[in-house]
Scaffold this active site. Structure first.
Site, PDB file in Angstrom:
ATOM      1  CG  ASP A 153      -1.792  -5.746  -2.308  1.00 12.89           C
ATOM      2  OD1 ASP A 153      -3.002  -5.649  -2.036  1.00 12.89           O
ATOM      3  OD2 ASP A 153      -0.888  -5.282  -1.605  1.00 12.89           O
ATOM      4  NE  ARG A 197       2.485  -8.759   5.716  1.00 18.27           N
ATOM      5  CZ  ARG A 197       1.184  -8.817   5.477  1.00 18.27           C
ATOM      6  NH1 ARG A 197       0.424  -9.649   6.150  1.00 18.27           N
ATOM      7  NH2 ARG A 197       0.643  -8.026   4.571  1.00 18.27           N
ATOM      8  CD  GLN A 204      -1.160  -9.046   0.343  1.00 19.62           C
ATOM      9  OE1 GLN A 204      -0.902  -7.899   0.012  1.00 19.62           O
ATOM     10  NE2 GLN A 204      -1.568  -9.363   1.541  1.00 19.62           N
ATOM     11  CG  HIS A 254      -5.785  -1.322   1.368  1.00 24.96           C
ATOM     12  ND1 HIS A 254      -4.437  -1.198   1.596  1.00 24.96           N
ATOM     13  CD2 HIS A 254      -6.365  -0.222   1.909  1.00 24.96           C
ATOM     14  CE1 HIS A 254      -4.218  -0.064   2.253  1.00 24.96           C
ATOM     15  NE2 HIS A 254      -5.360   0.538   2.447  1.00 24.96           N
ATOM     16  CG  HIS A 304      -3.409  -0.576  -2.782  1.00 23.98           C
ATOM     17  ND1 HIS A 304      -2.293  -1.343  -2.999  1.00 23.98           N
ATOM     18  CD2 HIS A 304      -3.778  -0.794  -1.502  1.00 23.98           C
ATOM     19  CE1 HIS A 304      -1.997  -1.988  -1.888  1.00 23.98           C
ATOM     20  NE2 HIS A 304      -2.872  -1.686  -0.965  1.00 23.98           N
ATOM     21  CB  CYS A 343      -0.980   0.020   1.160  1.00 22.12           C
ATOM     22  SG  CYS A 343      -1.144  -1.495   2.071  1.00 22.12           S
ATOM     23  CE  LYS A 345      -9.175  -7.305   8.649  1.00 20.12           C
ATOM     24  NZ  LYS A 345      -8.563  -8.596   8.494  1.00 20.12           N
TER      25      LYS A 345
HETATM   26 ZN   LIG Z   1      -2.951  -2.409   0.957  1.00 19.41          ZN
END
Ligand SMILES: [Zn+2]
Ligand SMILES: [Zn+2]
Length: 637
Positions: A382, A362, A380, A509, A384, A333, A463
């Site tokens: 991912d 992580r 991910q 997200h 945005h 992000c 979320k």
């Molecule tokens: Zn994010």
């Protein structure tokens, strides 16, 4: 007094009547079958007095809701057996848990799995010797303490001392065993039939590693033997489907101590991984996303702006360059926010939807790592979305649409949760109210039924979490859609509105697989490794009956590959039977066997994994069918 029954009828009872008295007033057969009661929705011992106005539900032997009572009572019989077999054993706590029970003991000598069988045999002996009543009594504190002190039951003494002064001390006795216990318990030992002691583990007294380590005996019990068998079978099946076992077995991935928490992807696993990334790209294209690439390593300044340096640093891998602290990204992000900020935007440009198969790190504790499900290094799927406040609702709904379209490709059914503001969070309550309401509205507009998970949101926003239930009934979290008013503030992300003024963007997200690693782990556990044709690393294996068919085999493989199918030949000098057996265990979806007849007629003999011989097929027709199956990403039914 008046007690209310589930059908809203009232039952008149004398003051001091118990749950069991109430059951007896309804009928003697019900009283005999009563396992426990629920009073005002709470599970309670049938021996306890009711109060005027209580709502009462009688739970019978055989009711699922009373299973914890059966399991707890079985744990007491285990403790009694332990006392018989191991004089000097000290007993601690023995509660019911999800799917079973445990009891913690301090044995005079360490015990082994063989002792589990002896314990179970002693439990059966106790139960066969008679129908034991569970007798409840309330005892003055000093008397209870003196009793356990005399018996050397130091854990029970400490347990009494830890109970608040106003809590009555209750004992339950069955046979020659007395336990300090809150209950609830069955009336007698009669319904205890279908149980199994399962395993041993170490457990610290009170979960405190500075206190003695006890031995925890795990077991389970069901009302019916068939239910116990089904449960044990499910456990076996889960072991067989454990992705940590299937990964190396099917040549997909492996792990090494030199990179704890990071998979080494073998060629077959890499193929699966790439198929999923390909699916995500295709879906992103269809839904108006643009793919971006952002850096891996950032100056600490970026993480300070995003807030991660203060809220998430323990989970980050931190390093330095030329004396400046740097951090590897644990999330995409902030990078995407930075990328968005590098340009000026008009309201006409929005929404901007950035996707990135972003590699993240992580810093998970080594003890928390678990195969592909909990890793330190993962990718991910991912994305945005940067949009105006007016667009946020439609964007959230668009994410949900895309999620359900994606899961449908795997035949996955999902359940939905809305996770709200956590205790530790950024932003003011008004922003959280708005963000939570917006996600709830998106769910309502989509007609989705959802549970609310209070306090489980991200620190920057609420979320929607999407969960699947797998073929063994286990629930897994997959995707998430998050609403964020915080990062746009912190990064000062704006657009020029129709009024020519600068306005704050809203950021969403979303990840649908979660991470590719985790999703593959779940997929393996769900399917046991039987992947749909489109996802299988090797789709078709071609086998010659004899050496003289090899050139035809090569020709068939060539035509399959030209058609875009992942095909290979097995030309080893093994028997066809052995090759077929091996192909079955490696779960290749399609096997083609060719001999003289096939070679002459230009056909192939088809076998599908897990099914039998499907007979001779014309190769061109077969290729057409397989391509359609792959193209539609068909899921086997
Ligand atoms: Zn994010
Ligand atoms: Zn107990």
């Amino acid at each position: 007094m008046r007690i209310l029954l589930p059908d809203d009828t009232a039952l008149e009872l004398p003051d001091g009547a118990t749950g069991l008295d109430a059951a007896a007033a309804i009928g003697p057969r019900l009283a005999a079958a009563t396992a426990a009661v629920k009073v005002n929705g709470e599970l309670r011992d049938l021996r306890l007095p009711l109060a005027d106005g209580d709502r009462l539900q009688v739970l019978r032997v055989g009711d699922d809701e009373a299973l914890p009572v059966l399991r707890h009572s079985t744990a007491h019989v285990l403790a009694e057996a332990a006392r018989h077999l191991f004089p000097g054993v000290k007993v601690a706590f023995g509660p019911p848990i999800d799917n079973g029970f445990y009891y913690d003991f301090e044995f005079p000598e360490p015990i082994t799995d063989a002792d589990l069988e002896r314990l179970e045999a002693e439990m059966r002996r106790i139960l066969a010797a008679g129908e034991w009543a569970f007798v409840r009594s309330e005892v003055p504190r000093a008397e209870a303490r003196a009793r356990f002190e005399a018996e050397g039951e130091v854990y029970k003494v400490e347990a009494i001392d830890r109970l608040p002064a106003d809590v009555p001390i209750s004992f339950y006795r069955q046979g020659d065993f007395v336990d300090l216990c809150r209950g609830p318990h069955l009336q007698t030992s009669k319904p205890i039939k279908a149980f199994r002691l399962q395993s041993l583990a170490g457990a610290y007294w009170l979960g405190d590693s500075s206190r003695p380590q006890l031995t925890r005996v795990y077991g389970t019990a069901f009302w019916k033997p068939a239910d116990l068998e089904a449960h044990l079978h499910r456990i076996e099946e889960a072991k067989r489907r454990d992705h940590r076992r299937l990964g190396p077995e099917l040549g997909l991935f492996t792990f090494s101590d030199v990179a704890a928490g990071t998979a080494f992807w073998l060629p077959n696993g890499t193929r699966i991984f790439n198929q999923l990334v390909g699916l995500s790209r295709e879906m992103c294209d269809a839904h108006g996303y643009t793919e971006v690439k952002t850096p891996q390593l950032y100056d600490a300044e970026l993480w300070k702006t995003s807030g991660h340096w203060f809220k998430y640093r323990d989970h980050m891998f931190v390093t330095e360059a030329e004396g400046r602290p740097m951090g590897l990204k644990p999330m995409n992000c902030p990078g995407h926010a930075q990328l968005f900020k590098l340009q000026r935007w008009s309201y006409r440009d929005l929404p901007q939807r950035y996707s990135e198969p972003g590699l993240l790190h992580r810093n998970e504790l080594s003890g928390a790592l678990h195969g592909l499900l909990r890793v330190r290094h993962f990718v991910q799927d991912d994305a945005h979305i940067f949009c105006t406040p007016e667009q946020a609702l439609d964007e959230a709904k668009g994410c949900l649409d895309m999620a359900f379209e994606t899961y449908a490709q795997f035949g996955i059914e999902t359940t939905v949760e809305l996770s709200t503001r956590p205790p530790e969070r950024m932003g003011d309550d008004a922003q959280w109210d708005e963000a939570e309401a917006l996600l709830a509205r998106a769910l309502d507009d989509k007609g989705l039924v959802y549970a609310v998970n209070e306090g489980d949101g991200a620190f920057y926003g609420p979320k929607i979490d999407l969960h699947m239930t797998d073929s063994l009934g286990r629930s897994w979290q997959l995707g998430t859609v998050q609403m964020d008013f915080q990062l746009p503030e912190r990064f000062d992300l704006t657009y020029t509105g129709a009024d020519n003024g600068e306005h704050r963007v809203v950021m969403l997200h979303r990840a649908l697989f979660g991470s590719y690693e985790r999703f593959i782990g779940i997929l393996l556990e769900d399917t046991g490794g039987d992947l749909p044709l489109w996802l299988a690393p090797d789709q078709v294996l071609v086998l010659p009956i004899a050496d003289r068919h090899e050139s035809y085999v090569e020709e068939v493989v060539g035509r399959l590959r030209t058609a875009g199918l992942r095909a290979r030949a097995d030309l080893r000098g093994e028997s066809v039977g052995k090759k077929i057996a091996e192909a079955e265990s490696s779960k290749v979806p399609v096997m083609l066997v060719v001999g003289d007849r096939e070679q002459e007629t230009g056909q192939v003999s088809v076998r599908r994994h897990g099914r039998r011989d499907l007979g001779a097929h014309d190769l061109a027709g077969l290729i057409r069918d397989l391509r359609a199956e792959v193209g539609e990403r068909r899921v086997p039914v």
